[in-house]
Design a protein around this motif. Structure first.
Motif, PDB file in Angstrom:
ATOM      1  N   ARG A   1       0.911  11.180   0.560  1.00 51.24           N
ATOM      2  CA  ARG A   1       0.614  12.305   1.440  1.00 51.24           C
ATOM      3  C   ARG A   1      -0.783  12.161   2.040  1.00 51.24           C
ATOM      4  NH1 ARG A   1       2.177  17.564   2.591  1.00 51.24           N
ATOM      5  NH2 ARG A   1       0.482  19.040   2.979  1.00 51.24           N
ATOM      6  N   GLU A   2      -1.737  11.733   1.235  1.00 53.46           N
ATOM      7  CA  GLU A   2      -3.105  11.581   1.721  1.00 53.46           C
ATOM      8  C   GLU A   2      -3.169  10.563   2.853  1.00 53.46           C
ATOM      9  OE1 GLU A   2      -2.202  11.591  -1.461  1.00 53.46           O
ATOM     10  OE2 GLU A   2      -3.024  13.578  -1.968  1.00 53.46           O
ATOM     11  N   ARG A   3      -2.454   9.455   2.691  1.00 50.82           N
ATOM     12  CA  ARG A   3      -2.450   8.423   3.725  1.00 50.82           C
ATOM     13  C   ARG A   3      -1.781   8.930   4.999  1.00 50.82           C
ATOM     14  NH1 ARG A   3       1.033   2.904   3.536  1.00 50.82           N
ATOM     15  NH2 ARG A   3       0.317   1.995   5.498  1.00 50.82           N
ATOM     16  N   VAL A   4      -0.703   9.667   4.854  1.00 49.30           N
ATOM     17  CA  VAL A   4      -0.001  10.222   6.015  1.00 49.30           C
ATOM     18  C   VAL A   4      -0.903  11.186   6.773  1.00 49.30           C
ATOM     19  CG1 VAL A   4       1.891  11.745   6.728  1.00 49.30           C
ATOM     20  CG2 VAL A   4       2.314   9.917   5.066  1.00 49.30           C
ATOM     21  N   LEU A   5      -1.575  12.073   6.043  1.00 47.84           N
ATOM     22  CA  LEU A   5      -2.414  13.076   6.695  1.00 47.84           C
ATOM     23  C   LEU A   5      -3.636  12.443   7.363  1.00 47.84           C
ATOM     24  CD1 LEU A   5      -2.292  15.971   4.071  1.00 47.84           C
ATOM     25  CD2 LEU A   5      -0.967  15.733   6.178  1.00 47.84           C
ATOM     26  N   GLN A   6      -4.228  11.448   6.724  1.00 48.03           N
ATOM     27  CA  GLN A   6      -5.378  10.779   7.331  1.00 48.03           C
ATOM     28  C   GLN A   6      -4.969  10.057   8.604  1.00 48.03           C
ATOM     29  OE1 GLN A   6      -8.656  11.081   6.261  1.00 48.03           O
ATOM     30  NE2 GLN A   6      -8.959  10.177   8.291  1.00 48.03           N
ATOM     31  N   ALA A   7      -3.798   9.438   8.581  1.00 49.44           N
ATOM     32  CA  ALA A   7      -3.306   8.768   9.785  1.00 49.44           C
ATOM     33  C   ALA A   7      -3.029   9.783  10.897  1.00 49.44           C
ATOM     34  CB  ALA A   7      -2.031   7.990   9.461  1.00 49.44           C
ATOM     35  N   ALA A   8      -2.567  10.974  10.524  1.00 49.29           N
ATOM     36  CA  ALA A   8      -2.304  12.020  11.512  1.00 49.29           C
ATOM     37  C   ALA A   8      -3.600  12.477  12.173  1.00 49.29           C
ATOM     38  CB  ALA A   8      -1.600  13.201  10.848  1.00 49.29           C
ATOM     39  N   VAL A   9      -4.657  12.624  11.384  1.00 45.90           N
ATOM     40  CA  VAL A   9      -5.960  13.008  11.939  1.00 45.90           C
ATOM     41  C   VAL A   9      -6.451  11.936  12.906  1.00 45.90           C
ATOM     42  CG1 VAL A   9      -8.394  13.387  11.379  1.00 45.90           C
ATOM     43  CG2 VAL A   9      -6.610  14.472   9.997  1.00 45.90           C
ATOM     44  N   GLU A  10      -6.327  10.681  12.516  1.00 50.96           N
ATOM     45  CA  GLU A  10      -6.789   9.585  13.373  1.00 50.96           C
ATOM     46  C   GLU A  10      -5.975   9.518  14.667  1.00 50.96           C
ATOM     47  OE1 GLU A  10      -6.494   6.199  10.839  1.00 50.96           O
ATOM     48  OE2 GLU A  10      -8.110   6.875   9.498  1.00 50.96           O
TER      49      GLU A  10
ATOM     50  N   ASP B   1       9.715   4.212   9.255  1.00 48.18           N
ATOM     51  CA  ASP B   1      10.674   5.095   9.914  1.00 48.18           C
ATOM     52  C   ASP B   1      10.198   6.538   9.760  1.00 48.18           C
ATOM     53  OD1 ASP B   1      13.192   6.901   9.919  1.00 48.18           O
ATOM     54  OD2 ASP B   1      13.897   5.008  10.780  1.00 48.18           O
ATOM     55  N   ALA B   2      10.370   7.330  10.805  1.00 50.72           N
ATOM     56  CA  ALA B   2       9.905   8.716  10.759  1.00 50.72           C
ATOM     57  C   ALA B   2      10.492   9.478   9.578  1.00 50.72           C
ATOM     58  CB  ALA B   2      10.238   9.434  12.069  1.00 50.72           C
ATOM     59  N   MET B   3      11.729   9.147   9.199  1.00 51.54           N
ATOM     60  CA  MET B   3      12.363   9.851   8.089  1.00 51.54           C
ATOM     61  C   MET B   3      11.627   9.616   6.777  1.00 51.54           C
ATOM     62  SD  MET B   3      14.701  11.651   9.360  1.00 51.54           S
ATOM     63  CE  MET B   3      15.416  12.193   7.808  1.00 51.54           C
ATOM     64  N   ALA B   4      10.927   8.498   6.659  1.00 53.89           N
ATOM     65  CA  ALA B   4      10.180   8.214   5.434  1.00 53.89           C
ATOM     66  C   ALA B   4       9.041   9.205   5.230  1.00 53.89           C
ATOM     67  CB  ALA B   4       9.632   6.785   5.475  1.00 53.89           C
ATOM     68  N   LEU B   5       8.557   9.782   6.323  1.00 57.55           N
ATOM     69  CA  LEU B   5       7.439  10.724   6.227  1.00 57.55           C
ATOM     70  C   LEU B   5       7.836  12.006   5.515  1.00 57.55           C
ATOM     71  CD1 LEU B   5       5.933  10.344   9.828  1.00 57.55           C
ATOM     72  CD2 LEU B   5       5.237   9.168   7.726  1.00 57.55           C
ATOM     73  N   TYR B   6       9.116  12.352   5.587  1.00 56.69           N
ATOM     74  CA  TYR B   6       9.562  13.612   4.998  1.00 56.69           C
ATOM     75  C   TYR B   6       9.533  13.583   3.470  1.00 56.69           C
ATOM     76  CZ  TYR B   6      10.881  15.215   9.622  1.00 56.69           C
ATOM     77  OH  TYR B   6      10.844  15.613  10.936  1.00 56.69           O
ATOM     78  N   ARG B   7       9.264  12.433   2.899  1.00 55.70           N
ATOM     79  CA  ARG B   7       9.036  12.377   1.461  1.00 55.70           C
ATOM     80  C   ARG B   7       7.652  12.927   1.111  1.00 55.70           C
ATOM     81  NH1 ARG B   7      10.853   6.064   0.527  1.00 55.70           N
ATOM     82  NH2 ARG B   7      13.079   6.306   1.021  1.00 55.70           N
ATOM     83  N   HIS B   8       6.786  13.029   2.122  1.00 54.95           N
ATOM     84  CA  HIS B   8       5.388  13.391   1.875  1.00 54.95           C
ATOM     85  C   HIS B   8       4.962  14.660   2.602  1.00 54.95           C
ATOM     86  CE1 HIS B   8       5.148   9.396   0.092  1.00 54.95           C
ATOM     87  NE2 HIS B   8       5.735   8.943   1.187  1.00 54.95           N
ATOM     88  N   VAL B   9       5.604  14.984   3.715  1.00 54.95           N
ATOM     89  CA  VAL B   9       5.366  16.247   4.419  1.00 54.95           C
ATOM     90  C   VAL B   9       6.708  16.854   4.753  1.00 54.95           C
ATOM     91  CG1 VAL B   9       3.089  15.662   5.361  1.00 54.95           C
ATOM     92  CG2 VAL B   9       5.147  15.025   6.640  1.00 54.95           C
TER      93      VAL B   9
ATOM     94  N   THR C   1       0.867  -1.172   0.000  1.00 58.90           N
ATOM     95  CA  THR C   1       0.000   0.000   0.000  1.00 58.90           C
ATOM     96  C   THR C   1       0.905   1.223   0.000  1.00 58.90           C
ATOM     97  OG1 THR C   1      -1.687  -1.168   1.283  1.00 58.90           O
ATOM     98  CG2 THR C   1      -1.830   1.234   1.206  1.00 58.90           C
ATOM     99  N   PRO C   2       1.028   1.916  -1.121  1.00 60.65           N
ATOM    100  CA  PRO C   2       1.991   3.021  -1.203  1.00 60.65           C
ATOM    101  C   PRO C   2       1.739   4.080  -0.129  1.00 60.65           C
ATOM    102  CG  PRO C   2       1.091   2.479  -3.367  1.00 60.65           C
ATOM    103  CD  PRO C   2       0.268   1.734  -2.369  1.00 60.65           C
ATOM    104  N   LEU C   3       2.803   4.560   0.444  1.00 61.34           N
ATOM    105  CA  LEU C   3       2.707   5.653   1.408  1.00 61.34           C
ATOM    106  C   LEU C   3       2.570   6.951   0.632  1.00 61.34           C
ATOM    107  CD1 LEU C   3       2.787   6.126   4.465  1.00 61.34           C
ATOM    108  CD2 LEU C   3       5.228   6.595   4.242  1.00 61.34           C
TER     109      LEU C   3
END
Length: 224
Positions: free
Chosen positions: A17-26, A48-56, A13-15
């Motif tokens: 930006r939409e998936r990251v933001l929805q998970a943040a809301v939850e 890994d937290a560093m992977a998030l910086y590809r999207h935010v 399931t590709p990571l």
């Protein structure tokens, strides 16, 4: 160095930006916005937290994004012939969203309303006013009067978020107010939805204030 984004199943399931933001809301809904961090969000997504910086780009971008997600949940009813009923329905839809995400009003106030979802919502409110016969000048004033109510919240005068005190404490509060603040003492003794000192119903107060404003705007519209 290759940063692994979760398990093999999660990587299918590709990571995004939409998936990251929805998970943040939850995460904010469950644990509180104060506990939202890149590290905890990474744990939530199994990466890994560093992977998030590809999207935010960072925490600020993350907060701007969750505001957009929340505002994007507001359902926009089809505008009807009655501008007041249409606008009330839109604002109460926003109210329901803010009640689902009680942390969102503070973040919205902090981050501002310059994002696409927020601008689209303001545009819908303005469009409803203009379609209802408001001049642009009066509609502009109306937006200022409505203020944050169009997003389903407002800054309340009293903080009624705590538990109501027991009757003995109520009586002590009333007596302490009576000397210096007699009108407030009378309010504390009599004016609440429970018939005595206690927490007010925020939804009742919100709807009451909104209806007063809409009634006043109708008179302003007719006069203009």
């Amino acid at each position: 160095m290759v940063i692994q984004e979760g398990t093999a199943a999660e990587r299918r399931t590709p990571l995004t930006r939409e998936r990251v933001l929805q998970a943040a809301v939850e995460l904010a809904d469950r644990d509180g916005i104060e506990n939202l961090s890149m590290r905890k969000l990474g744990q939530e997504l199994g990466v890994d937290a560093m992977a998030l910086y590809r999207h935010v780009r960072g925490k600020d971008d993350l907060l701007d994004g969750v505001v957009e997600v929340v505002i994007g949940e507001i359902e926009r009813p089809e505008p009807g012939e009655d501008w007041k009923a249409s606008l009330r329905e839109l604002i109460m839809a926003a109210r329901r969203v803010m009640l689902r995400h009680p942390w969102a009003p503070r973040i919205l106030e902090d981050r501002g309303t310059a994002g696409p979802a927020a601008l689209a919502h303001i545009n819908a409110v303005l469009g409803t006013l203009l379609a209802g016969g408001f001049s642009m000048d009066t509609a502009h004033h109306a937006l200022h009067v409505l203020s944050s109510r169009i997003f389903g919240f407002h800054q309340d005068l009293f903080d009624d978020s705590g538990r109501a005190p027991d009757p003995e404490t109520q009586a002590m509060v009333v007596r302490s107010l009576a000397v210096s603040y007699p009108s407030l003492a009378e309010l504390a003794a009599a004016a609440s939805h429970d018939g005595g000192l206690g927490a007010c119903d925020d939804d009742v107060e919100f709807a009451f204030g909104l209806d007063l404003i809409l009634g006043g705007l109708e008179r302003a519209r007719a006069a203009s």
